[in-house]
Design a protein around this motif. Structure first.
Motif, short mmCIF file in Angstrom:
data_model
loop_
_atom_site.label_atom_id
_atom_site.label_comp_id
_atom_site.label_asym_id
_atom_site.label_seq_id
_atom_site.Cartn_x
_atom_site.Cartn_y
_atom_site.Cartn_z
N ARG A 85 48.86 87.43 71.40
CA ARG A 85 48.27 87.62 70.07
C ARG A 85 48.81 86.65 69.02
N MET A 86 49.86 85.92 69.37
CA MET A 86 50.46 85.00 68.41
C MET A 86 50.70 83.63 69.04
N LEU A 87 49.88 83.28 70.02
CA LEU A 87 50.06 82.00 70.71
C LEU A 87 49.85 80.85 69.73
N GLU A 88 50.80 79.91 69.73
CA GLU A 88 50.71 78.76 68.85
C GLU A 88 51.04 77.49 69.63
N HIS A 89 50.44 76.39 69.18
CA HIS A 89 50.75 75.09 69.76
C HIS A 89 51.97 74.53 69.04
N THR A 90 53.15 74.99 69.47
CA THR A 90 54.40 74.52 68.90
C THR A 90 54.99 73.43 69.79
N LEU A 91 55.93 72.67 69.26
CA LEU A 91 56.59 71.64 70.05
C LEU A 91 57.39 72.28 71.19
N GLU A 92 57.98 73.43 70.93
CA GLU A 92 58.73 74.12 71.97
C GLU A 92 57.83 74.54 73.13
N ALA A 111 41.58 74.20 81.79
CA ALA A 111 41.96 74.79 80.51
C ALA A 111 40.77 75.56 79.94
N PRO A 112 41.01 76.48 79.00
CA PRO A 112 39.88 77.19 78.39
C PRO A 112 38.99 76.24 77.60
N TYR A 113 37.73 76.64 77.45
CA TYR A 113 36.83 75.92 76.56
C TYR A 113 37.40 75.96 75.14
N TRP A 114 37.22 74.88 74.41
CA TRP A 114 37.94 74.70 73.13
C TRP A 114 37.36 75.45 71.94
N GLU A 115 36.20 76.08 72.07
CA GLU A 115 35.64 76.88 70.98
C GLU A 115 35.64 78.35 71.39
N ASP A 116 36.19 79.21 70.55
CA ASP A 116 36.27 80.63 70.89
C ASP A 116 36.61 81.42 69.64
N ALA A 117 36.35 82.72 69.71
CA ALA A 117 36.73 83.62 68.62
C ALA A 117 38.17 84.09 68.77
N HIS A 118 38.72 84.05 69.98
CA HIS A 118 40.07 84.55 70.22
C HIS A 118 41.08 83.47 69.83
N PRO A 119 41.95 83.73 68.86
CA PRO A 119 42.90 82.71 68.43
C PRO A 119 43.80 82.19 69.54
N ASP A 120 44.19 83.06 70.49
CA ASP A 120 45.02 82.61 71.60
C ASP A 120 44.30 81.57 72.44
N HIS A 121 43.01 81.78 72.67
CA HIS A 121 42.23 80.83 73.46
C HIS A 121 42.11 79.50 72.74
N VAL A 122 41.87 79.58 71.43
CA VAL A 122 41.73 78.37 70.63
C VAL A 122 43.03 77.58 70.61
N CYS A 157 35.59 81.21 79.13
CA CYS A 157 36.03 82.61 79.08
C CYS A 157 36.12 82.94 77.60
N VAL A 158 34.96 83.03 76.95
CA VAL A 158 34.92 83.05 75.49
C VAL A 158 34.46 84.40 74.95
N HIS A 159 34.86 84.65 73.72
CA HIS A 159 34.49 85.88 73.02
C HIS A 159 33.33 85.64 72.05
N LEU A 160 32.87 84.42 71.97
CA LEU A 160 31.72 84.12 71.13
C LEU A 160 30.43 84.40 71.90
N LYS A 161 29.40 84.85 71.19
CA LYS A 161 28.09 85.04 71.82
C LYS A 161 27.39 83.69 71.80
N MET A 162 27.65 82.92 72.84
CA MET A 162 27.13 81.56 72.90
C MET A 162 26.65 81.28 74.32
N VAL A 163 25.77 80.30 74.45
CA VAL A 163 25.30 79.85 75.75
C VAL A 163 25.97 78.51 76.03
N PRO A 164 26.86 78.45 77.01
CA PRO A 164 27.56 77.20 77.29
C PRO A 164 26.61 76.07 77.65
N GLN A 165 27.05 74.85 77.39
CA GLN A 165 26.35 73.65 77.83
C GLN A 165 27.28 72.90 78.79
N PRO A 166 27.34 73.34 80.04
CA PRO A 166 28.35 72.81 80.95
C PRO A 166 28.04 71.39 81.42
#
Length: 238
Positions: A85-92, A111-122, A157-166
Protein backbone atom coordinates in the motif's frame (compact mmCIF):
# COMPACT_ATOMS: atom_id res chain seq x y z
CA UNK A 1 9.40 -19.70 -1.33
CA UNK A 2 13.14 -19.24 -1.63
CA UNK A 3 14.96 -16.96 0.78
CA UNK A 4 16.60 -13.87 -0.71
CA UNK A 5 19.71 -14.79 1.25
CA UNK A 6 20.02 -18.19 -0.40
CA UNK A 7 23.35 -18.84 -2.11
CA UNK A 8 23.88 -19.51 -4.90
CA UNK A 9 20.94 -17.91 -6.69
CA UNK A 10 19.64 -19.83 -9.71
CA UNK A 11 20.33 -18.34 -13.12
CA UNK A 12 16.95 -17.52 -14.65
CA UNK A 13 15.79 -17.05 -18.21
CA UNK A 14 12.80 -14.97 -17.08
CA UNK A 15 12.04 -12.97 -13.95
CA UNK A 16 8.48 -11.75 -13.43
CA UNK A 17 8.35 -8.86 -10.95
CA UNK A 18 4.97 -8.35 -9.29
CA UNK A 19 3.77 -5.66 -6.86
CA UNK A 20 1.88 -8.25 -4.79
CA UNK A 21 1.56 -12.03 -4.58
CA UNK A 22 -1.19 -12.89 -7.14
CA UNK A 23 -0.33 -10.18 -9.71
CA UNK A 24 2.02 -12.44 -11.66
CA UNK A 25 -0.61 -15.19 -11.76
CA UNK A 26 -3.33 -12.78 -12.89
CA UNK A 27 -1.30 -10.92 -15.48
CA UNK A 28 0.95 -13.54 -17.03
CA UNK A 29 0.32 -16.89 -15.36
CA UNK A 30 -0.39 -18.49 -18.71
CA UNK A 31 2.78 -17.10 -20.25
CA UNK A 32 4.78 -18.38 -17.28
CA UNK A 33 3.35 -21.87 -17.80
CA UNK A 34 4.12 -21.75 -21.53
CA UNK A 35 7.70 -20.67 -20.86
CA UNK A 36 8.15 -23.44 -18.29
CA UNK A 37 6.81 -25.99 -20.78
CA UNK A 38 9.47 -24.81 -23.24
CA UNK A 39 12.19 -25.50 -20.69
CA UNK A 40 12.81 -21.90 -19.61
CA UNK A 41 13.84 -21.23 -16.03
CA UNK A 42 11.27 -18.80 -14.63
CA UNK A 43 11.14 -16.98 -11.31
CA UNK A 44 8.75 -14.53 -9.66
CA UNK A 45 9.76 -11.73 -7.34
CA UNK A 46 6.90 -10.23 -5.33
CA UNK A 47 7.78 -6.73 -4.17
CA UNK A 48 5.44 -6.71 -1.14
CA UNK A 49 3.49 -9.15 1.03
CA UNK A 50 0.17 -7.88 -0.34
CA UNK A 51 -1.20 -7.63 3.20
CA UNK A 52 -3.30 -6.43 4.94
CA UNK A 53 -6.42 -7.31 2.97
CA UNK A 54 -10.02 -7.83 4.15
CA UNK A 55 -9.89 -11.62 4.30
CA UNK A 56 -6.17 -12.29 4.32
CA UNK A 57 -3.23 -12.29 6.69
CA UNK A 58 0.51 -12.68 6.29
CA UNK A 59 0.23 -16.38 7.12
CA UNK A 60 -2.71 -17.00 4.78
CA UNK A 61 -1.13 -15.10 1.91
CA UNK A 62 2.18 -16.96 2.32
CA UNK A 63 0.36 -20.30 2.22
CA UNK A 64 -1.62 -19.27 -0.86
CA UNK A 65 1.54 -18.04 -2.58
CA UNK A 66 3.27 -21.36 -1.92
CA UNK A 67 0.33 -23.22 -3.48
CA UNK A 68 0.27 -20.97 -6.55
CA UNK A 69 4.05 -21.35 -6.91
CA UNK A 70 3.66 -25.12 -6.93
CA UNK A 71 0.96 -24.97 -9.60
CA UNK A 72 3.09 -22.73 -11.83
CA UNK A 73 6.15 -24.93 -11.34
CA UNK A 74 8.42 -21.94 -10.75
CA UNK A 75 12.18 -22.39 -10.47
CA UNK A 76 12.45 -19.62 -7.88
CA UNK A 77 10.24 -17.22 -5.96
CA UNK A 78 11.15 -14.46 -3.53
CA UNK A 79 9.72 -11.41 -1.82
CA UNK A 80 11.57 -8.11 -1.60
CA UNK A 81 9.68 -7.13 1.58
CA UNK A 82 8.74 -3.61 0.51
CA UNK A 83 5.68 -2.03 2.21
CA UNK A 84 2.30 -2.96 0.80
CA UNK A 85 0.00 0.00 0.00
CA UNK A 86 3.01 2.31 0.27
CA UNK A 87 5.28 1.04 -2.49
CA UNK A 88 7.63 3.76 -3.70
CA UNK A 89 10.40 4.00 -6.26
CA UNK A 90 13.13 4.89 -3.79
CA UNK A 91 16.88 4.59 -4.32
CA UNK A 92 17.00 1.95 -1.59
CA UNK A 93 14.33 -0.16 -3.31
CA UNK A 94 16.03 0.30 -6.68
CA UNK A 95 19.33 -0.93 -5.28
CA UNK A 96 17.72 -3.96 -3.64
CA UNK A 97 15.97 -4.96 -6.86
CA UNK A 98 19.01 -4.29 -9.04
CA UNK A 99 21.11 -6.45 -6.72
CA UNK A 100 18.73 -9.37 -7.22
CA UNK A 101 18.71 -8.90 -10.98
CA UNK A 102 22.53 -9.09 -10.96
CA UNK A 103 22.40 -12.36 -9.04
CA UNK A 104 19.47 -14.01 -10.85
CA UNK A 105 20.69 -12.78 -14.28
CA UNK A 106 17.39 -13.10 -16.20
CA UNK A 107 17.41 -12.56 -19.95
CA UNK A 108 13.86 -11.16 -19.84
CA UNK A 109 11.96 -9.17 -17.23
CA UNK A 110 8.17 -8.99 -16.97
CA UNK A 111 6.71 -5.90 -15.28
CA UNK A 112 3.19 -4.54 -14.75
CA UNK A 113 1.61 -2.32 -17.37
CA UNK A 114 2.55 1.28 -16.59
CA UNK A 115 -0.98 2.74 -16.35
CA UNK A 116 -3.19 1.68 -13.44
CA UNK A 117 -5.41 2.93 -10.65
CA UNK A 118 -3.45 1.03 -7.98
CA UNK A 119 -0.58 3.21 -6.71
CA UNK A 120 1.58 0.15 -5.96
CA UNK A 121 1.27 -1.01 -9.56
CA UNK A 122 2.08 2.45 -10.88
CA UNK A 123 5.15 2.68 -8.64
CA UNK A 124 6.39 -0.80 -9.52
CA UNK A 125 7.03 -0.26 -13.21
CA UNK A 126 9.48 2.67 -13.05
CA UNK A 127 11.18 0.92 -10.13
CA UNK A 128 11.69 -2.21 -12.26
CA UNK A 129 12.86 -0.28 -15.31
CA UNK A 130 15.35 1.78 -13.29
CA UNK A 131 16.64 -1.32 -11.50
CA UNK A 132 17.19 -2.95 -14.89
CA UNK A 133 19.51 -0.06 -15.78
CA UNK A 134 21.26 -0.01 -12.40
CA UNK A 135 21.92 -3.76 -12.57
CA UNK A 136 24.51 -3.17 -15.31
CA UNK A 137 26.53 -0.60 -13.37
CA UNK A 138 30.21 -1.17 -12.63
CA UNK A 139 32.17 0.27 -9.70
CA UNK A 140 29.33 -0.34 -7.25
CA UNK A 141 28.91 -2.10 -3.92
CA UNK A 142 25.94 -4.10 -5.23
CA UNK A 143 26.53 -7.87 -5.12
CA UNK A 144 27.05 -9.85 -8.30
CA UNK A 145 28.49 -8.92 -11.66
CA UNK A 146 26.92 -6.30 -13.97
CA UNK A 147 23.90 -7.65 -15.83
CA UNK A 148 21.38 -6.10 -18.21
CA UNK A 149 18.21 -8.06 -19.12
CA UNK A 150 17.73 -7.86 -22.87
CA UNK A 151 14.01 -7.13 -22.78
CA UNK A 152 11.21 -5.89 -20.54
CA UNK A 153 7.70 -7.09 -21.34
CA UNK A 154 4.61 -5.71 -19.62
CA UNK A 155 1.66 -7.78 -18.45
CA UNK A 156 -1.83 -6.46 -17.74
CA UNK A 157 -3.11 -6.71 -14.19
CA UNK A 158 -4.89 -3.40 -13.89
CA UNK A 159 -7.66 -1.88 -11.81
CA UNK A 160 -8.71 0.53 -14.53
CA UNK A 161 -11.70 -0.29 -16.72
CA UNK A 162 -9.71 -0.25 -19.93
CA UNK A 163 -9.21 -2.40 -23.02
CA UNK A 164 -5.50 -3.13 -23.44
CA UNK A 165 -3.74 -2.54 -26.75
CA UNK A 166 -1.16 -5.33 -26.55
CA UNK A 167 1.90 -5.84 -28.71
CA UNK A 168 0.99 -9.53 -28.94
CA UNK A 169 -1.35 -12.12 -27.43
CA UNK A 170 -0.04 -15.44 -26.15
CA UNK A 171 -2.12 -18.55 -26.88
CA UNK A 172 -2.65 -20.04 -23.40
CA UNK A 173 -5.43 -22.45 -24.36
CA UNK A 174 -3.50 -25.54 -23.31
CA UNK A 175 -2.52 -24.12 -19.92
CA UNK A 176 -5.69 -22.19 -19.07
CA UNK A 177 -6.88 -24.61 -16.37
CA UNK A 178 -3.49 -24.39 -14.64
CA UNK A 179 -3.51 -20.61 -14.81
CA UNK A 180 -6.98 -20.30 -13.27
CA UNK A 181 -6.00 -22.85 -10.60
CA UNK A 182 -2.98 -20.73 -9.67
CA UNK A 183 -5.28 -17.71 -9.27
CA UNK A 184 -7.89 -19.68 -7.31
CA UNK A 185 -5.10 -20.63 -4.90
CA UNK A 186 -5.49 -17.09 -3.54
CA UNK A 187 -8.83 -17.94 -1.98
CA UNK A 188 -8.69 -15.04 0.48
CA UNK A 189 -8.40 -12.59 -2.41
CA UNK A 190 -10.75 -13.94 -5.04
CA UNK A 191 -13.26 -16.32 -3.43
CA UNK A 192 -13.82 -15.56 0.27
CA UNK A 193 -16.47 -12.88 0.79
CA UNK A 194 -17.24 -12.44 -2.92
CA UNK A 195 -20.92 -12.91 -3.71
CA UNK A 196 -21.29 -11.18 -7.09
CA UNK A 197 -22.30 -13.12 -10.17
CA UNK A 198 -20.69 -13.84 -12.51
CA UNK A 199 -17.86 -14.62 -10.09
CA UNK A 200 -14.45 -13.01 -10.35
CA UNK A 201 -12.97 -16.24 -11.73
CA UNK A 202 -15.76 -16.51 -14.30
CA UNK A 203 -15.00 -12.96 -15.40
CA UNK A 204 -11.36 -13.90 -15.87
CA UNK A 205 -12.38 -16.78 -18.11
CA UNK A 206 -14.50 -14.39 -20.20
CA UNK A 207 -11.56 -12.00 -20.55
CA UNK A 208 -9.19 -14.79 -21.57
CA UNK A 209 -11.77 -16.03 -24.09
CA UNK A 210 -12.00 -12.51 -25.53
CA UNK A 211 -8.26 -12.39 -26.08
CA UNK A 212 -8.30 -15.92 -27.43
CA UNK A 213 -10.97 -14.96 -29.95
CA UNK A 214 -8.82 -12.02 -31.06
CA UNK A 215 -6.17 -14.47 -32.32
CA UNK A 216 -8.45 -17.38 -33.24
CA UNK A 217 -7.84 -19.65 -30.25
CA UNK A 218 -9.73 -20.53 -27.07
CA UNK A 219 -7.82 -18.45 -24.50
CA UNK A 220 -5.24 -15.70 -24.76
CA UNK A 221 -3.10 -13.45 -22.60
CA UNK A 222 -2.17 -9.91 -23.74
CA UNK A 223 1.42 -8.68 -23.37
CA UNK A 224 2.98 -5.41 -24.48
CA UNK A 225 6.38 -3.71 -24.73
CA UNK A 226 7.68 -0.14 -24.79
CA UNK A 227 10.48 -1.26 -27.12
CA UNK A 228 10.17 -2.67 -30.66
CA UNK A 229 9.95 -6.45 -30.80
CA UNK A 230 12.31 -8.18 -33.25
CA UNK A 231 11.61 -11.53 -34.88
CA UNK A 232 13.98 -13.97 -36.59
CA UNK A 233 11.08 -15.91 -38.08
CA UNK A 234 7.32 -15.73 -38.59
CA UNK A 235 7.01 -19.42 -37.76
CA UNK A 236 5.54 -18.84 -34.29
CA UNK A 237 2.73 -16.56 -35.44
CA UNK A 238 -0.77 -17.94 -34.80
Amino acid sequence: MTSLTSVPFPKLDVLVVAPHPDDAELGCGGTILKLRAEGKKVGVLDLTSGEPTPHGSLEIRASETARATEILGLDWRGNLGLPNRMLEHTLEARKALASLIRQLRPVWLFAPYWEDAHPDHVAATPLIEAARFWAKLSKTDMPGEPWHPARVYHYYCVHLKMVPQPAFVVDISDVWEQKIASIAAYESQFITGRTATPTFLERLREEAAFWGKSIGVNYGEPITSREPIGMKSLASLV
